[in-house]
Design an enzyme around this catalytic site. Structure first.
Site, mmCIF file in Angstrom:
data_model
loop_
_atom_site.group_PDB
_atom_site.id
_atom_site.type_symbol
_atom_site.label_atom_id
_atom_site.label_comp_id
_atom_site.label_asym_id
_atom_site.label_seq_id
_atom_site.Cartn_x
_atom_site.Cartn_y
_atom_site.Cartn_z
ATOM 1 N N ALA A 1 -48.633 32.518 -24.893
ATOM 2 C CA ALA A 1 -50.029 32.284 -25.238
ATOM 3 C C ALA A 1 -50.442 33.401 -26.198
ATOM 4 O O ALA A 1 -49.807 34.458 -26.241
ATOM 5 C CB ALA A 1 -50.879 32.320 -23.977
ATOM 6 N N GLY B 1 -46.379 31.460 -22.003
ATOM 7 C CA GLY B 1 -46.861 30.086 -22.173
ATOM 8 C C GLY B 1 -45.871 29.225 -22.944
ATOM 9 O O GLY B 1 -45.811 28.001 -22.744
ATOM 10 N N GLU C 1 -43.528 28.049 -20.415
ATOM 11 C CA GLU C 1 -44.182 27.043 -19.558
ATOM 12 C C GLU C 1 -44.310 25.703 -20.277
ATOM 13 O O GLU C 1 -44.214 24.648 -19.656
ATOM 14 C CB GLU C 1 -45.549 27.561 -19.102
ATOM 15 C CG GLU C 1 -45.389 28.690 -18.085
ATOM 16 C CD GLU C 1 -46.699 29.302 -17.672
ATOM 17 O OE1 GLU C 1 -47.442 29.767 -18.565
ATOM 18 O OE2 GLU C 1 -46.999 29.326 -16.464
ATOM 19 N N GLU D 1 -45.429 37.750 -18.097
ATOM 20 C CA GLU D 1 -46.882 37.889 -17.880
ATOM 21 C C GLU D 1 -47.265 39.080 -17.014
ATOM 22 O O GLU D 1 -48.266 39.751 -17.270
ATOM 23 C CB GLU D 1 -47.454 36.606 -17.247
ATOM 24 C CG GLU D 1 -47.692 35.477 -18.226
ATOM 25 C CD GLU D 1 -46.484 34.569 -18.388
ATOM 26 O OE1 GLU D 1 -45.343 35.001 -18.089
ATOM 27 O OE2 GLU D 1 -46.675 33.427 -18.820
HETATM 28 N N1 COA Z 1 -49.647 36.465 -29.001
HETATM 29 C C1 COA Z 1 -50.218 36.886 -30.132
HETATM 30 N N2 COA Z 1 -49.510 37.365 -31.161
HETATM 31 C C2 COA Z 1 -48.177 37.426 -31.018
HETATM 32 C C3 COA Z 1 -47.516 37.021 -29.866
HETATM 33 C C4 COA Z 1 -48.309 36.517 -28.803
HETATM 34 N N3 COA Z 1 -47.788 36.062 -27.663
HETATM 35 N N4 COA Z 1 -46.193 37.197 -30.024
HETATM 36 C C5 COA Z 1 -46.026 37.711 -31.257
HETATM 37 N N5 COA Z 1 -47.228 37.854 -31.860
HETATM 38 C C6 COA Z 1 -47.506 38.376 -33.199
HETATM 39 C C7 COA Z 1 -47.385 39.881 -33.266
HETATM 40 O O1 COA Z 1 -48.575 40.500 -32.821
HETATM 41 C C8 COA Z 1 -47.125 40.079 -34.730
HETATM 42 O O2 COA Z 1 -48.345 39.964 -35.409
HETATM 43 P P1 COA Z 1 -48.687 40.941 -36.659
HETATM 44 O O3 COA Z 1 -47.605 40.669 -37.665
HETATM 45 O O4 COA Z 1 -50.023 40.515 -37.089
HETATM 46 O O5 COA Z 1 -48.620 42.340 -36.105
HETATM 47 C C9 COA Z 1 -46.295 38.858 -35.097
HETATM 48 O O6 COA Z 1 -46.534 37.881 -34.098
HETATM 49 C C10 COA Z 1 -44.813 39.135 -35.117
HETATM 50 O O7 COA Z 1 -44.480 39.718 -33.884
HETATM 51 P P2 COA Z 1 -43.371 40.876 -33.760
HETATM 52 O O8 COA Z 1 -43.514 41.460 -32.401
HETATM 53 O O9 COA Z 1 -43.467 41.799 -34.913
HETATM 54 O O10 COA Z 1 -42.051 39.990 -33.904
HETATM 55 P P3 COA Z 1 -40.580 40.329 -33.394
HETATM 56 O O11 COA Z 1 -39.741 39.235 -33.952
HETATM 57 O O12 COA Z 1 -40.226 41.731 -33.629
HETATM 58 O O13 COA Z 1 -40.655 40.149 -31.796
HETATM 59 C C11 COA Z 1 -41.240 39.008 -29.747
HETATM 60 C C12 COA Z 1 -40.818 38.884 -31.226
HETATM 61 C C13 COA Z 1 -41.473 37.605 -29.250
HETATM 62 C C14 COA Z 1 -40.145 39.715 -28.936
HETATM 63 C C15 COA Z 1 -42.525 39.846 -29.662
HETATM 64 O O14 COA Z 1 -43.450 39.367 -30.610
HETATM 65 C C16 COA Z 1 -43.202 39.771 -28.302
HETATM 66 O O15 COA Z 1 -42.774 40.446 -27.365
HETATM 67 N N6 COA Z 1 -44.278 38.947 -28.192
HETATM 68 C C17 COA Z 1 -45.040 38.836 -26.956
HETATM 69 C C18 COA Z 1 -44.284 38.096 -25.910
HETATM 70 C C19 COA Z 1 -45.080 37.959 -24.638
HETATM 71 O O16 COA Z 1 -45.345 38.908 -23.921
HETATM 72 N N7 COA Z 1 -45.473 36.723 -24.333
HETATM 73 C C20 COA Z 1 -46.194 36.409 -23.124
HETATM 74 C C21 COA Z 1 -47.611 36.180 -23.424
HETATM 75 S S1 COA Z 1 -48.475 35.674 -21.953
#
Ligand code: COA
Length: 254
Positions: free
Chosen positions: A60, A103, A106, A126
């Protein structure tokens, strides 16, 4: 537009398309998923769900989640959309490349069939963000992989790689990224070759709570036993066999 949908006669391919945010599921995406569900409820077709940019969905949208309140939690914004996807009349196939987190995972759990690439990373982090997975993981994941494995994943917040997800049965098969959509379409082709009403009734029976079996099957089968399509398909089968047997007879006499 965060969700791109390609409508075909027997299937719809929906692509989560917000690669710059790793396809994070925001309100716009949820609204688009509801619109898509409306179209698929009105004209049932198989749904193939996938993501762009080598990612399914990284969860999400945390930027929106951070500002959500208790009232928002009680509205079940993501949960209701994913339930609607789960309840679609025809099968839903999730074709997952890369991250399917929170999400995003999910949403994948709401599909009937999940296939993935070797780059799969799936899980529910989460609790690390101070919330719980509340859009299907706690009730759907135990149904898919069993309670022990669901507890392992949800209580640690760890992520499974492709091999472990395959071994757990969380995904049915792995495909190189450039073959993932072909594999999803091959599944949709198989489904399309069968009777849509029989497929819909099978999906309904699969979704029905245990206490209602086998009454639900009897009712659904009763409808199918009277359907012209059943008669047509069975007659075609029997006639093919008769024709084959007659062909064998002729060949024997030669
Ligand atoms: N919500 C909002 N923005 C998100 C996001 C999320 N769940 N996941 C990634 N993004 C955004 C980042 O903030 C970043 O934005 P920016 O360029 O404006 O700073 C962009 O997407 C790229 O993310 P980045 O972390 O640089 O990419 P990556 O390829 O290095 O890593 C992930 C990918 C998925 C490992 C990492 O983005 C991550 O851990 N995301 C969150 C995962 C999470 O906790 N999800 C559960 C949510 S309930």
């Amino acid at each position: 537009m965060t969700l791109r949908a390609e409508e075909l006669p027997d299937r719809v391919v929906a692509v989560l398309d917000r690669p710059e945010k790793r396809n994070a599921i925001d309100q716009e995406t949820i609204d688009a998923l509801h619109t898509l569900c409306g179209a698929l409820e009105a004209a049932p077709r198989t749904l193939i769900l996938t993501g762009s940019g080598g990612v399914f969905a990284a969860g999400a949208d945390i930027a929106q989640l951070r500002d959500r309140t208790a009232d928002d939690a009680r509205r079940g914004i993501n949960a209701l959309a994913f339930i609607r996807i789960r309840e679609l009349p025809m099968p839903v196939i999730a074709a997952i490349d890369g991250y399917a987190l929170g999400g995003g995972a999910e949403l994948a759990y709401a599909a009937d069939i999940r296939i993935a690439t070797p780059a799969l990373k799936i899980g529910n982090p989460e609790t690390g963000l101070g919330i719980m997975a509340a859009a299907g993981a706690t009730w759907r994941l135990p149904e898919i992989v069993g309670e022990a494995r669901a507890s392992d994943l949800l209580l640690t917040g760890r992520t499974l790689d492709a091999e472990e997800a395959l071994q757990w049965g969380l995904v049915s098969s792995l495909h190189p990224a450039d073959e993932l959509m072909d594999a999803a379409h091959a599944i949709a082709d198989r489904i399309a070759a069968n009777d849509p009403l029989a497929t819909q009734h099978t999906k309904r029976a699969l979704r029905t709570p245990r206490a209602q079996h086998p009454a639900i099957e009897f009712d659904l089968q009763a409808e199918l036993f009277e359907s012209p399509e059943k008669h047509r398909r069975m007659t075609a089968f029997l006639e093919r066999r008769t024709e084959r047997a007659q062909g064998d007879e002729v060949r024997k006499k030669r």
